[in-house]
Design a protein around this motif. Sequence first.
Motif, PDB file in Angstrom:
ATOM      1  N   LYS A  17       0.838  -1.205   0.000  1.00 35.43           N
ATOM      2  CA  LYS A  17       0.000   0.000   0.000  1.00 35.43           C
ATOM      3  C   LYS A  17       0.871   1.253   0.000  1.00 35.43           C
ATOM      4  N   GLU A  18       1.912   1.251   0.821  1.00 38.03           N
ATOM      5  CA  GLU A  18       2.787   2.423   0.881  1.00 38.03           C
ATOM      6  C   GLU A  18       3.590   2.567  -0.402  1.00 38.03           C
ATOM      7  N   LEU A  19       3.993   1.458  -1.011  1.00 35.99           N
ATOM      8  CA  LEU A  19       4.689   1.516  -2.294  1.00 35.99           C
ATOM      9  C   LEU A  19       3.803   2.158  -3.350  1.00 35.99           C
ATOM     10  N   HIS A  20       2.510   1.822  -3.336  1.00 35.12           N
ATOM     11  CA  HIS A  20       1.569   2.415  -4.293  1.00 35.12           C
ATOM     12  C   HIS A  20       1.411   3.912  -4.046  1.00 35.12           C
ATOM     13  N   THR A  21       1.257   4.275  -2.763  1.00 40.00           N
ATOM     14  CA  THR A  21       1.125   5.695  -2.425  1.00 40.00           C
ATOM     15  C   THR A  21       2.380   6.471  -2.793  1.00 40.00           C
TER      16      THR A  21
ATOM     17  N   PRO B 161      -0.059  -2.789  -6.178  1.00 37.38           N
ATOM     18  CA  PRO B 161       0.354  -3.943  -5.379  1.00 37.38           C
ATOM     19  C   PRO B 161       0.503  -5.190  -6.239  1.00 37.38           C
ATOM     20  N   ALA B 162       1.576  -5.922  -6.013  1.00 39.42           N
ATOM     21  CA  ALA B 162       1.786  -7.174  -6.734  1.00 39.42           C
ATOM     22  C   ALA B 162       0.758  -8.202  -6.278  1.00 39.42           C
ATOM     23  N   ALA B 163       0.461  -9.144  -7.149  1.00 38.34           N
ATOM     24  CA  ALA B 163      -0.485 -10.207  -6.808  1.00 38.34           C
ATOM     25  C   ALA B 163       0.150 -11.270  -5.924  1.00 38.34           C
ATOM     26  N   HIS B 164       1.457 -11.244  -5.797  1.00 40.87           N
ATOM     27  CA  HIS B 164       2.183 -12.241  -5.012  1.00 40.87           C
ATOM     28  C   HIS B 164       3.073 -11.525  -4.006  1.00 40.87           C
ATOM     29  N   GLY B 165       3.718 -12.301  -3.132  1.00 40.79           N
ATOM     30  CA  GLY B 165       4.558 -11.709  -2.097  1.00 40.79           C
ATOM     31  C   GLY B 165       6.019 -12.039  -2.214  1.00 40.79           C
ATOM     32  N   ASP B 166       6.475 -12.422  -3.401  1.00 39.18           N
ATOM     33  CA  ASP B 166       7.874 -12.796  -3.614  1.00 39.18           C
ATOM     34  C   ASP B 166       8.698 -11.539  -3.870  1.00 39.18           C
ATOM     35  N   LEU B 167       9.561 -11.183  -2.933  1.00 36.93           N
ATOM     36  CA  LEU B 167      10.395  -9.981  -3.042  1.00 36.93           C
ATOM     37  C   LEU B 167      11.791 -10.297  -3.567  1.00 36.93           C
ATOM     38  N   GLY B 168      11.955 -11.469  -4.165  1.00 39.56           N
ATOM     39  CA  GLY B 168      13.253 -11.870  -4.668  1.00 39.56           C
ATOM     40  C   GLY B 168      13.829 -10.900  -5.685  1.00 39.56           C
ATOM     41  N   ALA B 169      12.964 -10.225  -6.459  1.00 37.22           N
ATOM     42  CA  ALA B 169      13.452  -9.261  -7.453  1.00 37.22           C
ATOM     43  C   ALA B 169      14.162  -8.093  -6.779  1.00 37.22           C
ATOM     44  N   TRP B 170      13.727  -7.702  -5.597  1.00 39.54           N
ATOM     45  CA  TRP B 170      14.429  -6.653  -4.858  1.00 39.54           C
ATOM     46  C   TRP B 170      15.796  -7.160  -4.407  1.00 39.54           C
ATOM     47  N   SER B 171      15.822  -8.388  -3.905  1.00 39.64           N
ATOM     48  CA  SER B 171      17.073  -8.970  -3.451  1.00 39.64           C
ATOM     49  C   SER B 171      18.102  -9.020  -4.574  1.00 39.64           C
ATOM     50  N   ARG B 172      17.643  -9.355  -5.776  1.00 41.42           N
ATOM     51  CA  ARG B 172      18.559  -9.466  -6.910  1.00 41.42           C
ATOM     52  C   ARG B 172      19.106  -8.113  -7.353  1.00 41.42           C
ATOM     53  N   GLN B 173      18.521  -7.026  -6.873  1.00 39.07           N
ATOM     54  CA  GLN B 173      19.038  -5.688  -7.174  1.00 39.07           C
ATOM     55  C   GLN B 173      19.920  -5.133  -6.060  1.00 39.07           C
ATOM     56  N   GLY B 174      20.255  -5.972  -5.096  1.00 42.24           N
ATOM     57  CA  GLY B 174      21.119  -5.508  -4.020  1.00 42.24           C
ATOM     58  C   GLY B 174      20.396  -5.003  -2.796  1.00 42.24           C
ATOM     59  N   VAL B 175      19.118  -5.383  -2.628  1.00 40.57           N
ATOM     60  CA  VAL B 175      18.371  -5.045  -1.417  1.00 40.57           C
ATOM     61  C   VAL B 175      18.490  -6.232  -0.464  1.00 40.57           C
ATOM     62  N   LEU B 176      19.187  -6.051   0.636  1.00 41.77           N
ATOM     63  CA  LEU B 176      19.368  -7.117   1.613  1.00 41.77           C
ATOM     64  C   LEU B 176      18.175  -7.118   2.561  1.00 41.77           C
TER      65      LEU B 176
ATOM     66  N   ALA C 207       1.168   0.554  11.606  1.00 41.28           N
ATOM     67  CA  ALA C 207       1.343   1.184  10.288  1.00 41.28           C
ATOM     68  C   ALA C 207       0.734   2.573  10.225  1.00 41.28           C
ATOM     69  N   SER C 208      -0.395   2.763  10.901  1.00 37.41           N
ATOM     70  CA  SER C 208      -1.067   4.064  10.852  1.00 37.41           C
ATOM     71  C   SER C 208      -0.412   5.098  11.757  1.00 37.41           C
ATOM     72  N   ARG C 209       0.599   4.683  12.499  1.00 35.71           N
ATOM     73  CA  ARG C 209       1.272   5.602  13.424  1.00 35.71           C
ATOM     74  C   ARG C 209       2.633   6.051  12.894  1.00 35.71           C
ATOM     75  N   GLY C 210       2.763   6.127  11.560  1.00 38.44           N
ATOM     76  CA  GLY C 210       3.984   6.687  10.999  1.00 38.44           C
ATOM     77  C   GLY C 210       4.589   5.910   9.852  1.00 38.44           C
ATOM     78  N   PHE C 211       4.097   4.692   9.608  1.00 39.29           N
ATOM     79  CA  PHE C 211       4.593   3.981   8.422  1.00 39.29           C
ATOM     80  C   PHE C 211       3.920   4.524   7.170  1.00 39.29           C
ATOM     81  N   PHE C 212       2.587   4.576   7.198  1.00 37.15           N
ATOM     82  CA  PHE C 212       1.884   5.143   6.045  1.00 37.15           C
ATOM     83  C   PHE C 212       2.250   6.611   5.902  1.00 37.15           C
ATOM     84  N   GLY C 213       2.642   6.970   4.701  1.00 30.55           N
ATOM     85  CA  GLY C 213       3.053   8.340   4.433  1.00 30.55           C
ATOM     86  C   GLY C 213       4.540   8.587   4.613  1.00 30.55           C
ATOM     87  N   SER C 214       5.308   7.561   4.995  1.00 35.17           N
ATOM     88  CA  SER C 214       6.739   7.760   5.232  1.00 35.17           C
ATOM     89  C   SER C 214       7.556   7.745   3.942  1.00 35.17           C
TER      90      SER C 214
END
Length: 251
Positions: free
Chosen positions: A124-128, A134-149, A220-227
Amino acid sequence: MDSTEPLFDLPAPTPWDAVQLKALATLREAPLELVSPDWAQALSAQDPALRRLGAMLNAEYDAGTRFLPLPTQVLRALGTPLAEVKVLIVGQDPYPTPGHSVGLAFSVDKTTRPLPRSLNNIYKELHTDLGIPPAAHGDLGAWSRQGVLLLNRVLTVAPGQAGSHRRRGWEEVTDAVITTLAARAQPLVSVLWGNDAQRLAPMLEGTAVIESAHPSPLSASRGFFGSRPFSRVNDLLSAQGATPVDWKLPP
């Protein structure tokens, strides 16, 4: 959640195949063989601690209680070479639901439904932030392959028992991972969500750090959303002369 009480009735564990049993033995006898060569060199002083953790996991298996994620995935995050890491996102410990944890913080297998609520809030925050649906799945491997640990502070958990492997030695290892990253003369942006992760900020002094509330439904509503962490990461990477992350996940 910090309770060690099971979250649900657990099915009887299925036998692990030869690949998983070999990885379990490697975790006990030569754990650094399961990470990239440059991480193995950088973490050589942690070999005794990792072997002790491997022995602990072997004892869990022998007792019939198992652990999550599967042995082949326990050190998966450190398969991304140290030299390629440019973003650190810190989680707490793996999802305790069988079939969910895959060795990358916040990530799940592509087939997992429904998605964990924290991951839904991240989407949701990525969309905002960047307008990425939002992706239909939860596989974040593509981020890892770009150097996101995608690094959990604790790399294993007992099925159905959130936080059950905390204070058993994983924190020593992941502290070493974090201090190694901070000591490099390379671009780095760290994302610390929630109080537990923010306690690591002193280890990252002198590097770019983004802090906010955790994406959990409880906070999430106490500072994650909108960060806007994703655009901020890319701005900070660009300022260091590094390539921004493409946060859009493949179908």
